[in-house]
Design a protein around this motif. Structure first.
Motif, short mmCIF file in Angstrom:
data_model
loop_
_atom_site.label_atom_id
_atom_site.label_comp_id
_atom_site.label_asym_id
_atom_site.label_seq_id
_atom_site.Cartn_x
_atom_site.Cartn_y
_atom_site.Cartn_z
N GLY A 108 0.80 -1.22 0.00
CA GLY A 108 0.00 0.00 0.00
C GLY A 108 0.83 1.26 0.00
N TYR A 109 2.14 1.14 -0.05
CA TYR A 109 2.99 2.32 -0.18
C TYR A 109 3.05 2.71 -1.66
N SER A 110 3.65 3.86 -1.94
CA SER A 110 3.78 4.30 -3.33
C SER A 110 4.89 3.56 -4.06
N HIS A 111 5.64 2.74 -3.34
CA HIS A 111 6.75 2.00 -3.92
C HIS A 111 6.75 0.57 -3.37
N PRO A 112 7.27 -0.39 -4.12
CA PRO A 112 7.40 -1.74 -3.55
C PRO A 112 8.55 -1.79 -2.55
N VAL A 113 8.41 -2.62 -1.54
CA VAL A 113 9.42 -2.77 -0.50
C VAL A 113 10.23 -4.02 -0.82
N THR A 114 11.56 -3.89 -0.92
CA THR A 114 12.42 -5.05 -1.17
C THR A 114 13.25 -5.32 0.07
N ILE A 115 13.29 -6.60 0.46
CA ILE A 115 14.04 -7.02 1.64
C ILE A 115 14.95 -8.17 1.22
N ASP A 116 16.24 -8.06 1.53
CA ASP A 116 17.19 -9.13 1.22
C ASP A 116 16.96 -10.32 2.13
N ILE A 117 16.95 -11.52 1.54
CA ILE A 117 16.77 -12.75 2.31
C ILE A 117 18.15 -13.23 2.76
N PRO A 118 18.37 -13.46 4.06
CA PRO A 118 19.66 -13.98 4.52
C PRO A 118 19.94 -15.35 3.90
N PRO A 119 21.22 -15.71 3.74
CA PRO A 119 21.55 -16.98 3.07
C PRO A 119 21.08 -18.23 3.81
N THR A 120 20.88 -18.17 5.12
CA THR A 120 20.46 -19.36 5.87
C THR A 120 18.95 -19.55 5.92
N ILE A 121 18.20 -18.61 5.33
CA ILE A 121 16.74 -18.67 5.36
C ILE A 121 16.21 -18.89 3.95
N SER A 122 15.24 -19.79 3.82
CA SER A 122 14.58 -19.99 2.53
C SER A 122 13.15 -19.46 2.63
#
Length: 178
Positions: A108-122
């Motif tokens: 719902g923001y004016s932009h998409p939110v990108t979050i980096d996934i840590p290497p130990t998490i799928s």
């Protein structure tokens, strides 16, 4: 003595544990975890059970007894079975997608939110609104889930936001008209 600290830990067959004076390493089919252990705590291994024993009986050491028993138990469960958390996006237009090693959230923001996934998490997305997270490290999994959830906390009026799987939001009544 701690009630939790006294309990023995059962070790599954596919898990290897190496313990030195100040560090414990747990290896299993889903990964390798290690943590530092204070010198006042001793670990004793018999066949397929592990016990956490105190070397001294001071107040500070007793307070750590149950903590380190639980941390070691979580490490053993994590490398043998993995931990899983499910996040649900509730709201009009809320969506999630995995692109490479990032999660892209439309919240719902004016932009998409990108979050980096840590290497130990799928991460796996189900039906655009459900995020399944898996990891052998329970602490990192909880931190990453709370980092995602911080973008849209559940609100009490409409119930919108990012919720854990079985979380119940206590709803408030809105303003009452005249």
């Amino acid at each position: 003595m701690s009630r939790i600290g006294r309990l023995p830990i059962t070790i599954p067959e596919n898990v290897d544990i190496n313990y030195s004076e100040s560090e414990i390493t747990v290896k299993g089919k889903f990964g390798v975890l290690q943590t530092k252990v204070p010198n006042m705590i001793h670990i004793k291994q018999d066949n397929n059970t592990l016990s956490v024993i105190l070397k001294t009986e001071t107040r500070n050491v007793r307070s750590l007894h149950g903590l380190y028993r639980t941390l070691i138990n979580n490490m053993i469960i994590g490398v043998s079975e993995q931990f899983q958390l499910t996040l649900i996006l509730k709201g009009v237009g809320y969506r999630a997608a995995v692109q490479g090693n990032q999660i892209v959230l439309n919240l719902g923001y004016s932009h998409p939110v990108t979050i980096d996934i840590p290497p130990t998490i799928s991460a796996e997305i189900v039906q655009n609104t459900t995020i399944n997270l898996k990891s052998c490290n329970k602490e990192l999994l909880g931190l990453f889930a709370s980092k995602i959830r911080a973008w849209r906390r559940p609100e009490p009026y409409k119930g919108k936001g990012i919720l854990y799987k079985d979380e119940q939001i206590i709803r408030k009544a809105g303003k009452s008209g005249k």
